[in-house]
Write a protein that holds these residues in place. Structure first.
Motif, PDB file in Angstrom:
ATOM      1  N   ASP A 212       0.868  -1.187   0.000  1.00  0.00           N
ATOM      2  CA  ASP A 212       0.000   0.000   0.000  1.00  0.00           C
ATOM      3  C   ASP A 212       0.899   1.230   0.000  1.00  0.00           C
ATOM      4  O   ASP A 212       0.784   2.102   0.859  1.00  0.00           O
ATOM      5  CB  ASP A 212      -0.934  -0.005   1.214  1.00  0.00           C
ATOM      6  CG  ASP A 212      -2.083   0.998   1.043  1.00  0.00           C
ATOM      7  OD1 ASP A 212      -2.277   1.509  -0.073  1.00  0.00           O
ATOM      8  OD2 ASP A 212      -2.778   1.270   2.040  1.00  0.00           O
ATOM      9  N   ASN A 217       1.124   7.239   2.818  1.00  0.00           N
ATOM     10  CA  ASN A 217       1.528   6.271   3.843  1.00  0.00           C
ATOM     11  C   ASN A 217       2.986   6.456   4.252  1.00  0.00           C
ATOM     12  O   ASN A 217       3.589   5.571   4.853  1.00  0.00           O
ATOM     13  CB  ASN A 217       1.275   4.834   3.368  1.00  0.00           C
ATOM     14  CG  ASN A 217      -0.184   4.445   3.568  1.00  0.00           C
ATOM     15  OD1 ASN A 217      -0.863   4.991   4.439  1.00  0.00           O
ATOM     16  ND2 ASN A 217      -0.668   3.513   2.771  1.00  0.00           N
ATOM     17  N   ASP A 232       0.972   2.348   7.894  1.00  0.00           N
ATOM     18  CA  ASP A 232      -0.084   1.524   7.318  1.00  0.00           C
ATOM     19  C   ASP A 232       0.457   0.158   6.900  1.00  0.00           C
ATOM     20  O   ASP A 232       0.618  -0.145   5.718  1.00  0.00           O
ATOM     21  CB  ASP A 232      -0.745   2.241   6.127  1.00  0.00           C
ATOM     22  CG  ASP A 232      -2.070   1.582   5.753  1.00  0.00           C
ATOM     23  OD1 ASP A 232      -2.406   0.556   6.376  1.00  0.00           O
ATOM     24  OD2 ASP A 232      -2.742   2.076   4.847  1.00  0.00           O
TER      25      ASP A 232
HETATM   26 MG    MG Z   1      -4.124   0.870   3.703  1.00  0.00          MG
END
Ligand code: MG
Ligand code: GN1
Length: 363
Positions: A212, A217, A232
């Motif tokens: 991700d 992030n 994350d």
């Molecule tokens: Mg995520």
């Protein structure tokens, strides 16, 4: 508020508890919590998506512990700002389940940090180093393979199966409206399964991936100059490095927004693409194979294609997966990602050459 207090108190004790919403994730709910002045991040884990929370939390614990030991070896002093720190609940588990069946976790809040939804080439280069370093630190993590928190998460063949089922079921009666997008995606589908074919032929390995690598992030310091930490970690699991490379490009190397309704804003940002490539390969080239490097630019197209498929699937299903802000949000996301895919396709030779030439300059 009483509910939040009960949850927070299952992790830490305190009198003055404050809670405020945090972040813009599409999946979990996040809150900034302060307990007698000490700050934490509290998250309600979406367990209809992450079905096995104990295994999920165990992954995160293993990954963060391993990274912490690597940072210690390097003599890094502000480790608490460089890696997430899970707080155990009073029951000694790394999650708490409330009476309604909801799962919660608590982490230290990383102070004086910020996130971006789009970034400059300078920051992209640092982000590339951060994700390259993340993969390289985890390359020798001992023990059994990580649990697949969402099975076949970045497997395009399985994403296409789910998509085709949504098209057949047409749960929300939206199919005829988007048939032209469905057709356009089907025309590309076979070519996009290249990575799965390469893997079956034994030419493309799986490594521990973040899965991700959205630009938001990454935590930067409050001046927005240095990367602090990758966050994350729900989807850290085995995957192809081209997925992580590609998902960053999908979100970071876009001149527009993920859900931009002004489609003329959306196109590849070459400067960001090149800078990220440079930072990433500087940290990762040593452990990558030639096939992996040769397919990084393909990863950018693949992840953008996959995101079109995922948003369109959810639109067809009647918005069951992603949080939406308005009824056609998933359609706007689909169209914006399709526009980005078109820009990547038109410029594919250029993107491929950027990777090739950047790699040739790194020894
Ligand atoms: Mg995520
Ligand atoms: C979700 O957690 P968040 O909102 O950053 C999704 C990603 C998608 C992304 C699209 C578990 O990420 O895979 O690429 O939305 N996470 C999950 O923006 O499905």
């Amino acid at each position: 508020m009483e509910k939040f207090k009960e949850v927070v108190k299952s992790f830490v004790s305190g009198n003055d508890i404050q809670v405020a919403p945090l972040g813009a994730g599409h999946i979990n709910d996040s809150y900034k919590v302060s307990v007698d002045g000490k700050e934490f991040v509290l998250q309600r884990i979406n367990h209809s998506i992450f079905k096995n929370v104990p295994e999920l939390q165990n992954n995160i614990l293993r990954v963060t512990s391993h990274i912490r030991s690597k940072l210690k070896e390097r003599g890094i002093t502000d480790i608490e700002r460089r890696v997430l720190n899970l707080i155990p609940a009073k029951n000694d588990k790394y999650y708490y389940q409330d009476a309604d069946g909801n799962y919660w976790r608590l982490m230290d809040y990383i102070k004086d940090s910020k996130t971006f939804d789009s970034i400059s080439p300078e920051l992209a280069e640092k982000a590339g180093e951060a994700f390259g370093d993340f993969q390289s630190m985890l390359a020798d993590m001992p023990g059994k393979p990580l649990f697949e928190t969402i099975p076949d998460f970045h497997n395009i063949e399985s994403r296409l199966e789910i998509f085709r089922k949504a098209v057949r079921n047409d749960l929300a009666w939206r199919r005829s409206q988007v048939q032209y997008i469905i057709d356009a995606m089907e025309n590309r589908a076979d070519a996009m399964c290249l990575s799965e074919r390469l893997h079956r032929e034994g030419k493309l390995p799986k490594r521990i991936n973040h899965c991700d690598t959205k630009v938001n992030n990454i935590l930067f310091d409050s001046e927005g100059k240095e990367v602090l930490c990758v966050v994350d970690l729900d989807t850290v699991m085995p995957g192809y490095v081209l997925s992580d490379f590609g998902d960053f490009m999908r979100t970071g190397a876009n001149n527009g927004k993920e859900d931009d309704t002004v489609l003329s804003n959306v196109s590849v940002n070459f400067a960001v693409f090149e800078a990220y490539t440079k930072g990433y390969l500087r940290k990762a080239k040593a452990f990558l194979t030639d096939v992996e490097i040769d397919n990084l630019a393909f990863g950018a197209k693949l992840m953008t294609f996959m995101q079109v498929i995922r948003f369109l699937t959810d639109y067809l299903d009647g918005d069951l997966y992603y949080k939406i802000k308005y009824p056609r949000h998933n359609l706007d996301r689909t169209l914006a990602q399709w526009k980005l895919l078109g820009s990547m396709e038109t410029n594919y030779t250029r993107l491929h050459n950027i990777v090739k030439w950047t790699s040739a300059k790194i020894y």
